[in-house]
Enzyme design. Structure first.
Site, mmCIF file in Angstrom:
data_model
loop_
_atom_site.group_PDB
_atom_site.id
_atom_site.type_symbol
_atom_site.label_atom_id
_atom_site.label_comp_id
_atom_site.label_asym_id
_atom_site.label_seq_id
_atom_site.Cartn_x
_atom_site.Cartn_y
_atom_site.Cartn_z
ATOM 1 N N SER A 192 53.973 37.739 52.466
ATOM 2 C CA SER A 192 54.949 38.564 53.175
ATOM 3 C C SER A 192 54.617 40.060 53.047
ATOM 4 O O SER A 192 53.514 40.480 53.387
ATOM 5 C CB SER A 192 56.354 38.256 52.653
ATOM 6 O OG SER A 192 57.341 38.846 53.443
ATOM 7 N N ASP A 464 58.047 31.387 61.808
ATOM 8 C CA ASP A 464 58.357 30.707 60.544
ATOM 9 C C ASP A 464 59.788 30.937 60.075
ATOM 10 O O ASP A 464 60.054 30.946 58.888
ATOM 11 C CB ASP A 464 57.369 31.153 59.459
ATOM 12 C CG ASP A 464 57.479 32.641 59.127
ATOM 13 O OD1 ASP A 464 58.336 33.336 59.732
ATOM 14 O OD2 ASP A 464 56.739 33.118 58.251
ATOM 15 N N HIS A 507 38.151 35.139 72.730
ATOM 16 C CA HIS A 507 38.013 36.488 73.295
ATOM 17 C C HIS A 507 39.151 37.382 72.818
ATOM 18 O O HIS A 507 39.865 37.993 73.610
ATOM 19 C CB HIS A 507 37.987 36.423 74.822
ATOM 20 C CG HIS A 507 36.907 35.540 75.365
ATOM 21 N ND1 HIS A 507 35.577 35.889 75.343
ATOM 22 C CD2 HIS A 507 36.965 34.289 75.927
ATOM 23 C CE1 HIS A 507 34.847 34.912 75.892
ATOM 24 N NE2 HIS A 507 35.674 33.933 76.232
#
Length: 635
Positions: A192, A464, A507
């Site tokens: 985090s 998340d 890319h």
């Protein structure tokens, strides 16, 4: 019989130790041999370090006072019984980040500072962060001096960490001491906000040592960097905490949570920002030289103005601006009830929308300055600690760190907040805004709190629960021009459900694998360099349903980390990354009873072996004595 079993178990552990504790050779920044000389350095996330009192504070009307070294963050007992005293020890001056006159707190040290925030029979498991991680290390024979925690005061902005605590000097010494003590480089585990701290450290280090020695220092001291749950483009939840408060499960009101959060200079460190906007070039003077060359305003690419939402899936803030200004915009509840409703009809509120760029460059806070008494403080802190930071403007996109091995790991496919609708509440600060609606990303779509579809640019999956997918997946830009993709179940598996795509062209954009999913299976998807940047190796791991806080306790993540390190230390490893073809049990905890077949599952790895004290069949399923050899399959 019990004594013989214990001897067999001890022999198995000895064999495992022999396999692991080989000879470590270091050459050209590569590991050869074993982990006996590697150190692991853990940089915890936001609110993941214990804070202890460094004052004597008498708390009236409470039997609990604060004395030096008493736990402040997190002591729920004192929080519940003496919240005003507790706040004095937590709050910082919002302008200069100094302590409250009556109480100061400082971060604890050592592994105990990050394993459980509030130790106790009930509170311990609820506040556990890195405890399971450390437990895994112990089970696999890692020495006590090989795991080093580097806690910090997560309330401070980056420059104040160095100015007040010399944190980055100490972190540099930690790496150098680990090298001298163990004889090998370190592996960095950051979670985090800890990733933001590590990024700042890398930029600070450029100004601390000679430019020609910078890359060599990194190669000598850091073997690999595991970025777990990194908010690479910020987190939208920060906006909610800034405007209406986020209690993080604590027994406090949202207003109190907002008051506390907004006093921390670090509150802006995780704000969302545009991937298209960067700051001016870095200044060239030494940090300790006393002079600071300030960064100028953002310079954005044309894509920022051609695309919607600064690359995010929607506008992050939609806010109603009241018709009156200043303190008059926040009458008391009784005054609001007595106000003339017809006057409100003459001055209907205006709804404004703001993108990530407009939040990070201060446009949003300037727009509400007349309506929010805290905006002046925010603008001051934003300019002083971020836009004018002498080392780095943290609210800019992060290029791949110049470390040989980088692994970016995060959770996906959870409902995550990506946008908010705010309106005036009619109450004074800090309760002057309320959330009227929330926009979530889930399964490739955007939904409101009521479940209605919302227009925008949703990603292929969701984040998340705390950080949006767009921010987490930014590290896919660090991958090379060709990528191998593997999707495998998180649990132990025999390889029948493993899917592979090789040499997928990349890319500098998101990669979407053409793979299927079973609705009942949680997968981990690996994106690994097939063609790497010379001398570099990069991988991205996506774990289904792994939420932001608990990902560091995920058994699947810890297993994959361990196997990757085990793979790297072998000279004869045929590939850059550990094979994903099969995953068997590695610990006794991974063995379980298969009731359908009336035996321990994974019989080639596990066997039934009762030990006094076992209370169920699964507990008696343990690794076979020869299971140490199974690790050789992952070389």
């Amino acid at each position: 019989m019990g004594g013989e079993e214990r001897k067999r178990r001890r022999l198995a552990m000895t064999l495992t130790a022999v396999l692991f504790l080989g000879i470590l050779e270091l050459g050209e920044g590569e590991l050869k041999g074993d982990y006996s000389k590697i150190s692991g350095i853990i940089i915890p996330g936001f609110a993941s370090t214990q804070l202890r009192a460094w004052s004597i504070l008498d708390c009236p009307y409470s039997p609990l006072d604060f004395n030096p070294l008493d736990l402040v963050w997190l002591d729920t007992t004192k929080l519940l019984s003496a919240v005003n005293c507790w706040l004095k020890c937590m709050l910082l001056d919002p302008y200069n980040q100094t302590d409250h006159p009556e109480c100061k707190s400082r971060p604890d040290s050592g592994l105990s500072a990050i394993t459980e925030l509030d130790p106790g029979y009930i509170t311990g498991p609820l506040s556990s962060v890195w405890k399971e991680w450390v437990k895994w290390c112990i089970e696999f024979g890692i020495e006590a001096n090989a795991i080093i925690a580097v806690p910090y005061d997560w309330r401070l902005p980056p420059s104040m960490l160095e100015e007040r605590d010399l944190y980055f000097h100490k972190l540099k010494l930690t790496f150098e001491t680990a090298l001298k003590l163990r004889g090998g480089p370190s592996i960095v585990f950051a979670h985090s906000l800890g990733n933001n701290v590590f990024r700042y450290f890398l930029e600070w280090l450029k100004l601390e040592i000679a430019p020609k020695q910078y890359i060599q220092w990194l190669d000598d001291h850091i073997y690999a960097y595991f970025a777990v749950g990194a908010p690479l483009l910020g987190s939208t939840e920060t906006v909610k905490a800034l405007l209406s408060g986020n209690t993080f499960g604590l027994p406090v009101s949202e207003g109190t949570a907002r008051l506390m959060f907004n006093s921390f200079g670090s509150s802006l460190w995780m704000m969302p920002f545009s991937k298209y906007c960067r700051a001016d070039a870095m200044y060239l003077k030494h940090f300790s030289g006393g002079t600071r060359k300030r960064h100028q305003t953002y310079h954005c690419e044309e894509k920022e103005f051609q695309s919607n939402y600064s690359g995010f899936s929607t506008n992050i803030i939609n806010i109603e601006i009241p018709s009156t200004r200043g303190i008059d915009a926040y009458p008391s509840v009784s005054e609001f009830a007595e106000s003339n409703l017809s006057s409100m009809e003459c001055g209907l509120p205006t709804q404004l929308s703001f993108s990530a760029r407009e939040i990070a460059d201060g446009t949003f806070f300037k727009a509400i300055e007349d309506y929010d008494s805290d905006s002046k403080r925010t603008l001051h802190q934003l300019k002083k600690s971020y836009h004018d930071d002498p080392v780095l403007n943290p609210l800019t996109p992060w290029d791949r760190p110049p470390i040989k091995n980088v692994f970016c790991i995060y959770g996906v496919d959870s409902r995550t907040e990506v946008g908010y609708y705010f309106a005036p509440s009619g109450k004074p600060y800090p309760d002057n805004w309320i959330i009227t609606d929330i926009i979530y990303e889930i399964e490739g779509s955007l939904l409101s709190r009521s479940g209605n579809q919302v227009e925008g640019n949703p990603g292929t999956t969701s984040g998340d629960e705390t950080v949006p997918y767009h921010s987490l997946s930014w590290c896919k830009n660090w991958l090379g021009p060709r990528v191998n993709i593997t999707r495998a179940p998180q649990s132990e598996h025999d390889g029948s459900d493993v899917q592979v795509e090789l040499n997928v062209e990349h890319h500098n954009e998101d990669i979407v694998p053409n793979m299927t999913r079973s609705p009942r299976v949680k997968y981990i998807t690996f994106y690994e360099d097939s063609e790497s940047i010379p001398g570099k190796r990069t991988a991205v791991w996506e774990l289904d349903k792994a939420n932001h806080r608990n990902i560091v306790r995920s058994p699947a993540l810890m297993r994959e980390l361990w196997l990757q390190i085990w793979h790297d230390i072998h000279v004869d490893a045929p590939s850059d990354f550990v094979t994903k073809a099969k995953r068997g049990p590695l610990r006794d905890d991974d063995c379980y009873w298969d009731y359908g077949k009336a035996r321990c599952a994974w019989p080639e790895y596990c066997e039934y072996r009762y030990v006094f004290g076992d209370v169920h069949l699964g507990q008696s399923c343990r690794l076979r004595s020869s299971s140490a050899d199974t690790l050789l399959h992952y070389v």
